[in-house]
Design an enzyme around this catalytic site. Structure first.
Site, PDB file in Angstrom:
ATOM      1  N   PHE A   9       0.825  -1.208   0.000  1.00  0.00           N
ATOM      2  CA  PHE A   9       0.000   0.000   0.000  1.00  0.00           C
ATOM      3  C   PHE A   9       0.858   1.256   0.000  1.00  0.00           C
ATOM      4  O   PHE A   9       1.854   1.344   0.735  1.00  0.00           O
ATOM      5  CB  PHE A   9      -0.880   0.053   1.259  1.00  0.00           C
ATOM      6  CG  PHE A   9      -1.946  -0.989   1.328  1.00  0.00           C
ATOM      7  CD1 PHE A   9      -3.186  -0.777   0.745  1.00  0.00           C
ATOM      8  CD2 PHE A   9      -1.711  -2.192   1.985  1.00  0.00           C
ATOM      9  CE1 PHE A   9      -4.183  -1.737   0.815  1.00  0.00           C
ATOM     10  CE2 PHE A   9      -2.699  -3.161   2.068  1.00  0.00           C
ATOM     11  CZ  PHE A   9      -3.935  -2.938   1.484  1.00  0.00           C
ATOM     12  N   ASP A  10       0.456   2.219  -0.793  1.00  0.00           N
ATOM     13  CA  ASP A  10       0.948   3.575  -0.603  1.00  0.00           C
ATOM     14  C   ASP A  10       0.399   4.065   0.735  1.00  0.00           C
ATOM     15  O   ASP A  10      -0.642   3.599   1.206  1.00  0.00           O
ATOM     16  CB  ASP A  10       0.450   4.454  -1.755  1.00  0.00           C
ATOM     17  CG  ASP A  10       0.675   5.927  -1.501  1.00  0.00           C
ATOM     18  OD1 ASP A  10       1.835   6.309  -1.260  1.00  0.00           O
ATOM     19  OD2 ASP A  10      -0.310   6.681  -1.524  1.00  0.00           O
ATOM     20  N   MET A  11       1.080   5.020   1.357  1.00  0.00           N
ATOM     21  CA  MET A  11       0.628   5.525   2.652  1.00  0.00           C
ATOM     22  C   MET A  11      -0.117   6.848   2.532  1.00  0.00           C
ATOM     23  O   MET A  11      -1.282   6.964   2.910  1.00  0.00           O
ATOM     24  CB  MET A  11       1.818   5.675   3.606  1.00  0.00           C
ATOM     25  CG  MET A  11       1.410   6.075   5.022  1.00  0.00           C
ATOM     26  SD  MET A  11       2.744   5.946   6.237  1.00  0.00           S
ATOM     27  CE  MET A  11       3.647   7.468   5.902  1.00  0.00           C
ATOM     28  N   THR A  14      -3.623   7.336   0.587  1.00  0.00           N
ATOM     29  CA  THR A  14      -4.228   6.032   0.323  1.00  0.00           C
ATOM     30  C   THR A  14      -4.755   5.419   1.613  1.00  0.00           C
ATOM     31  O   THR A  14      -5.950   5.191   1.764  1.00  0.00           O
ATOM     32  CB  THR A  14      -3.215   5.096  -0.354  1.00  0.00           C
ATOM     33  OG1 THR A  14      -2.792   5.683  -1.588  1.00  0.00           O
ATOM     34  CG2 THR A  14      -3.828   3.726  -0.633  1.00  0.00           C
TER      35      THR A  14
END
EC number: 3.8.1.3
Length: 224
Positions: A9-11, A14
């Site tokens: 996951f992007d942080m 997102t």
């Protein structure tokens, strides 16, 4: 399409709402909180990418601080060192989107391996995740610092493949940022775009494999 074995996951934007800093900005500068947040985020990304292109890599936190200085100068706002520090520290207390905790838990319960792959520094990623109480959900917290290249550079995405130790085609990369989705797709990940606000996708020669409105929907994708 290969079976998905892990999710990165992007942080920023997102899992966590970068505009949750609006309240702090509004408290400091009444009536200007939203405008500060929008310009600050725009310049934060711009400075990170430009530094990377210039071959003068700096940590994302420094780019964030520089972007705040520009924002205050552009908007003719007084911002002393103490005020700037208080606002930049808000990036350590970003709020996760409402569905994030439940979705992460559900994915873990299905045996999915999870990671964060972020432009933030290792220290910041750990702080943000710890402060929001979800540190136990992730197998890896990956910063681009070791690659000294920001997403969407291929060297940044390579770190996720190395951490999981599986082929990139077996990894689903999830981001709400179209430029990030495009970079990950070009690298060879399967990609999912979380389009919370009904935006058009950027014309960068790439198309997401999946598009969902909220993160909960990823749980159902994996279950299929």
């Amino acid at each position: 399409m290969k079976k998905i074995e892990a999710i990165a996951f992007d942080m920023y934007g997102t899992l966590y709402d970068v505009h949750s800093v609006v309240d702090a900005c509004e408290k400091q500068y009444p009536g200007k909180g939203k405008d500060i947040s929008v310009l600050w985020r725009q310049k934060q990304l711009e400075y990170a990418w430009l530094r990377c292109l210039m071959g003068q890599y700096i940590k994302f936190e420094e780019a964030t601080a520089n972007a705040l200085t520009y924002t205050c100068n552009q908007m003719k706002l007084d911002c002393d060192e103490g005020s700037a520090m208080r606002l930049t520290e808000e990036y350590l207390r970003l709020k996760p989107f409402p569905e994030v905790r439940g979705a992460l838990r559900a994915l873990r319960q299905r045996g999915m391996r999870l990671a964060i792959l972020s432009n933030g520094s290792t220290e910041t990623i750990h702080d943000v995740v710890h402060n929001s109480g979800v540190e136990g959900e992730f197998e890896h917290l990956i910063s681009v610092d070791s690659a000294r290249a920001y997403k969407p550079h291929p060297l940044a995405y390579e770190l996720g493949e190395e951490a999981f130790g599986i082929s990139r085609e077996s990894i689903l990369f999830v981001s709400s940022n179209p430029w990030d989705v495009s970079g990950a797709k070009a690298f060879g990940y399967q990609v999912c775009w979380i389009n919370r606000y009904g935006f058009a996708f950027d014309e960068l020669g790439q198309t997401p494999d999946f598009t969902v409105p909220v993160m909960d929907a990823i749980v159902h994708l994996i279950a299929v």
